[in-house]
Design a protein around this motif. Structure first.
Motif, PDB file in Angstrom:
ATOM      1  N   GLU A 117      -9.534 -49.182 -21.060  1.00 44.47           N
ATOM      2  CA  GLU A 117      -8.245 -48.522 -21.266  1.00 44.47           C
ATOM      3  C   GLU A 117      -7.198 -49.604 -21.481  1.00 44.47           C
ATOM      4  O   GLU A 117      -7.072 -50.509 -20.655  1.00 44.47           O
ATOM      5  CB  GLU A 117      -7.896 -47.667 -20.044  1.00 44.47           C
ATOM      6  CG  GLU A 117      -6.603 -46.888 -20.191  1.00 44.47           C
ATOM      7  CD  GLU A 117      -6.354 -45.989 -18.998  1.00 44.47           C
ATOM      8  OE1 GLU A 117      -5.242 -46.069 -18.448  1.00 44.47           O
ATOM      9  OE2 GLU A 117      -7.261 -45.222 -18.612  1.00 44.47           O
TER      10      GLU A 117
ATOM     11  N   PRO B 209     -11.016 -53.358 -18.718  1.00 41.13           N
ATOM     12  CA  PRO B 209     -12.161 -52.595 -18.201  1.00 41.13           C
ATOM     13  C   PRO B 209     -11.779 -51.805 -16.949  1.00 41.13           C
ATOM     14  O   PRO B 209     -11.116 -52.330 -16.049  1.00 41.13           O
ATOM     15  CB  PRO B 209     -13.189 -53.676 -17.861  1.00 41.13           C
ATOM     16  CG  PRO B 209     -12.779 -54.877 -18.647  1.00 41.13           C
ATOM     17  CD  PRO B 209     -11.281 -54.799 -18.745  1.00 41.13           C
ATOM     18  N   HIS B 210     -12.180 -50.543 -16.920  1.00 37.69           N
ATOM     19  CA  HIS B 210     -11.924 -49.645 -15.795  1.00 37.69           C
ATOM     20  C   HIS B 210     -13.228 -48.980 -15.363  1.00 37.69           C
ATOM     21  O   HIS B 210     -14.191 -48.937 -16.131  1.00 37.69           O
ATOM     22  CB  HIS B 210     -10.947 -48.536 -16.194  1.00 37.69           C
ATOM     23  CG  HIS B 210      -9.528 -48.947 -16.249  1.00 37.69           C
ATOM     24  ND1 HIS B 210      -9.033 -49.805 -17.202  1.00 37.69           N
ATOM     25  CD2 HIS B 210      -8.477 -48.606 -15.454  1.00 37.69           C
ATOM     26  CE1 HIS B 210      -7.736 -49.969 -17.013  1.00 37.69           C
ATOM     27  NE2 HIS B 210      -7.364 -49.268 -15.952  1.00 37.69           N
TER      28      HIS B 210
ATOM     29  N   TYR C 151     -15.282 -47.913 -18.634  1.00 34.80           N
ATOM     30  CA  TYR C 151     -14.622 -47.680 -19.912  1.00 34.80           C
ATOM     31  C   TYR C 151     -13.483 -48.687 -20.056  1.00 34.80           C
ATOM     32  O   TYR C 151     -13.109 -49.359 -19.097  1.00 34.80           O
ATOM     33  CB  TYR C 151     -14.087 -46.241 -19.996  1.00 34.80           C
ATOM     34  CG  TYR C 151     -13.103 -45.884 -18.911  1.00 34.80           C
ATOM     35  CD1 TYR C 151     -11.726 -45.985 -19.111  1.00 34.80           C
ATOM     36  CD2 TYR C 151     -13.551 -45.457 -17.656  1.00 34.80           C
ATOM     37  CE1 TYR C 151     -10.819 -45.675 -18.109  1.00 34.80           C
ATOM     38  CE2 TYR C 151     -12.647 -45.139 -16.643  1.00 34.80           C
ATOM     39  CZ  TYR C 151     -11.289 -45.245 -16.878  1.00 34.80           C
ATOM     40  OH  TYR C 151     -10.408 -44.939 -15.877  1.00 34.80           O
TER      41      TYR C 151
END
Length: 146
Positions: A133, A137-138, A131
């Protein structure tokens, strides 16, 4: 020069100077360096069960993280190291110390995607889809108890 010291405290036990130093490091890393639009204030820093860990040297906070109590799991977050202190293993020491406080409970975190392998060395594995945040990108990660 003093040796780096690992420190830990719940929010209520932090001095105003420690709160400022921990927040200042987060702002320096997340807002200034990574250009996040704002420092995230989710209110969880002040929860009674949240443990703040940091490395201090000569009165200066070099690295920090927080450990949240999410009931059945613990969550590591807000991992930050001053640019001038990187490459010394300080964040690794903090992650290991945080894991040591988890007493056989699974630990989760939201890793910046480029650090997935780094967290993997502590036993964390991707636990879901990636996802974005704050424009970064995480990936969600989880470490089962040993």
């Amino acid at each position: 020069m003093t040796a780096p010291a690992l420190r830990r405290a719940r929010f209520a036990k932090l001095t105003p100077f420690e709160v400022y130093a921990l927040c200042r490091l987060r702002v320096d890393v997340f807002v200034v360096e990574q250009q996040c639009p704002y420092p995230e204030l989710d209110g969880r820093d002040t929860e009674p069960a949240t443990v703040h860990l940091w490395v201090e040297e000569d009165g200066r906070v070099l690295a920090t993280l927080r450990l949240l109590d999410d009931g059945d799991t613990r969550a590591i977050g807000r991992v930050a190291t001053a640019a001038s202190a990187r490459g010394r293993g300080l964040a690794a020491g903090l992650v290991e110390a945080a894991i040591g406080l988890c007493d056989g409970v699974p630990v989760t975190l939201g890793a910046q995607a480029h650090l997935e392998h780094w967290y993997g060395r502590f036993g964390f594995r991707r636990s879901g889809p990636g996802y974005v945040e704050d424009g970064i990108p995480h990936v969600p990660m989880r470490r089962e108890p040993a």
